[in-house]
Design an enzyme around this catalytic site. Structure first.
Site, PDB file in Angstrom:
ATOM      1  NE  ARG A  21      -0.212  10.684  10.945  1.00  0.00           N
ATOM      2  CZ  ARG A  21      -0.544   9.655  10.161  1.00  0.00           C
ATOM      3  NH1 ARG A  21       0.324   8.718   9.875  1.00  0.00           N
ATOM      4  NH2 ARG A  21      -1.756   9.576   9.656  1.00  0.00           N
ATOM      5  CG  ASP A  72       2.844   1.693   9.604  1.00  0.00           C
ATOM      6  OD1 ASP A  72       2.406   2.541  10.394  1.00  0.00           O
ATOM      7  OD2 ASP A  72       2.927   1.881   8.372  1.00  0.00           O
ATOM      8  NE  ARG A 105      -7.033   4.628   5.597  1.00  0.00           N
ATOM      9  CZ  ARG A 105      -6.033   5.073   6.370  1.00  0.00           C
ATOM     10  NH1 ARG A 105      -6.117   4.971   7.679  1.00  0.00           N
ATOM     11  NH2 ARG A 105      -4.965   5.632   5.837  1.00  0.00           N
ATOM     12  CE  LYS A 118      -1.672   1.776   3.901  1.00  0.00           C
ATOM     13  NZ  LYS A 118      -1.598   3.252   4.032  1.00  0.00           N
ATOM     14  CG  ASN A 119       2.580   2.530   3.597  1.00  0.00           C
ATOM     15  OD1 ASN A 119       1.453   3.026   3.530  1.00  0.00           O
ATOM     16  ND2 ASN A 119       3.067   2.043   4.728  1.00  0.00           N
ATOM     17  CB  CYS A 131      -4.511   6.600  11.010  1.00  0.00           C
ATOM     18  SG  CYS A 131      -5.119   5.077  10.240  1.00  0.00           S
ATOM     19  CG  ASP A 138       6.676  21.373   9.308  1.00  0.00           C
ATOM     20  OD1 ASP A 138       6.208  20.256   9.578  1.00  0.00           O
ATOM     21  OD2 ASP A 138       7.760  21.786   9.748  1.00  0.00           O
ATOM     22  CG  LEU A 139       9.623  18.393   7.632  1.00  0.00           C
ATOM     23  CD1 LEU A 139      10.114  17.021   8.065  1.00  0.00           C
ATOM     24  CD2 LEU A 139      10.757  19.403   7.719  1.00  0.00           C
TER      25      LEU A 139
END
Length: 427
Positions: free
Chosen positions: A121, A310, A402, A22-23, A116, A124-125
């Protein structure tokens, strides 16, 4: 809304194949905004988050055709630059369209993302990195509004160092912006996760010039265009770890095929340290928990190659069944412990202290109704239900959908008693 009915007490045995990551798939699909021609990704998992990113990309002018595990996609409209709140709010990874939109279309309006919820989290980066490439970005009315300079983004040195550690999506977002920028870009303090390497390798196959992915310094020489090529999505390392821990917690023997063991080295070290027998080859891992005493093994989450945040919740569920006290600290997301009270409902003896939870084992668990708070918490409750006496009802498994493709089916294939049912209970 669905729920899982889990009847515990049965060891798991057999082999199972890991689904696509997924990621990795999410940013690989977002990268499609940069490509010319029809792209094809194979081993794309069927997940809610994949449906969400496809819906968002369709809003941005991309068209999709799914043929089995292959997803064909192509940009047919390049003028749309607005990523609407109704879609972006469902998934934090939606932010990864910001870089491609600025790089390819010169403008972007992206609602601040959801997903989630477990602590701060920040994005800004992402913003800082793309601003370094010359983009003007402001936040107004809950959206990031960006505009590239005349002539497009330009190469720069970008430092993504922060008090929160490295940022995977931030690194990818900046990389997606820099591949078409004029000149050379250098990303310092880059995330080292396998998903960053996968996106870089894919972009290079499409014609990008990226060096150093997998290290803390990535150098990108901008190119004029990128052409789509076929690509295979790698196995999901988090699903792989979850399935291995399902075998471990039930005192069974489970082999996960079509995976990449090097991505889970820290997990495998801790599993061996706890007394589990682990075998592995280039593309499979086997856990054997049938014999011997299992004992506590501490874990502290960290960016890759450390222990994945995770898998923290799943490791906590496993730790309830071993001898001794396990110390589990989450330094990546210190607030990611919403599964603690739900595991306690099943009988787990847990002590939460700020970013650390102590697990006193072994704990005899008993079935009860529990409520999933996020994606990985859902998996931990299912794992705990596999060893709990009686029936455990895990509600809100839309979180689980998800990130896990047919988890109940894979567990049943290993001998678990898990059924998906419509949850007709009152909210």
């Amino acid at each position: 809304m669905d729920c899982f009915k889990v009847s515990g007490g049965r060891p798991l045995f057999g082999e199972v194949a890991a689904s696509g990551s997924k990621n990795a798939t999410l940013p690989l699909l977002a990268a499609g905004l940069l490509l010319e021609g029809e792209a094809q990704l194979s081993l794309v998992p069927e997940l809610r988050d994949i449906d969400t990113i496809c819906e968002l990309l369709e809003e941005l002018g991309m068209r999709f055709k799914r043929r089995g595990e292959a997803l064909h996609h192509q940009v047919v409209e390049n003028s749309v630059t607005i990523a609407p709140y109704d879609i972006v709010r469902r998934m934090r990874a939606s932010i990864c369209v910001l870089g491609p939109l600025l790089a390819k279309r010169g403008a972007a309006v992206v609602s601040l993302p959801g997903g989630c919820v477990f602590g701060l989290r920040p994005v800004d980066l992402h913003v800082r990195g793309l601003q370094a490439l010359g983009a003007e970005i402001v936040q107004e009315h809950g959206s990031l509004i960006g505009k590239a300079p005349a002539g497009g983004l330009r190469g720069a040195v970008i430092d993504l160092r922060s008090a929160f550690g490295s940022t995977v999506l931030g690194t990818i977002n900046v990389m997606l912006g820099a591949v078409l920028a004029k000149g050379t870009s250098v990303i310092r303090s880059a995330a080292r996760e396998p998903e960053v390497v996968e996106v870089a390798n894919y972009l290079n196959a499409c014609g990008a010039q990226i060096e150093g992915a997998g290290g803390e310094r990535i150098e990108i020489q901008g190119v004029n265009n990128l052409k789509a090529v076929p690509w295979r999505v790698p196995a999901d390392r988090i699903e792989t770890g979850t399935l291995l821990l399902a075998g471990a917690i039930t005192r069974g023997k489970v082999r996960v095929n079509h995976c990449r063991p090097w991505e889970l080295e820290d997990l495998l070290i801790r599993m061996r340290n706890s007394g589990l027998k682990i075998k592995q080859d280039d593309n499979w891992i086997e856990v054997d928990a049938r014999n011997g005493e299992l004992h506590a093994s501490n874990c502290e989450t960290a960016p890759f190659p450390g222990f994945p945040t995770d898998l923290q919740a799943q490791w906590m569920a496993y730790s309830t069944q071993v001898q001794g006290t396990s110390r589990i600290a989450d330094k990546v997301y210190p607030e990611r412990f919403m599964h603690v009270p739900e595991l306690q409902r099943l009988g787990a003896r847990l002590e939460r202290k700020a970013d650390t939870t102590l697990v006193h084992g072994p704990c005899p668990l008993t079935g009860a109704p529990v409520l999933a708070s996020d994606l990985r918490a859902s998996a931990s409750l299912v794992l705990a239900g596999l060893v709990a006496q009686g029936e455990t009802t895990v509600r809100r498994v839309y979180h689980l959908d998800r990130g896990y493709q047919c988890l109940e089916g894979k567990l049943r294939g290993l001998g678990a008693r898990v059924e998906r049912q419509v949850d007709d209970s009152k909210p």
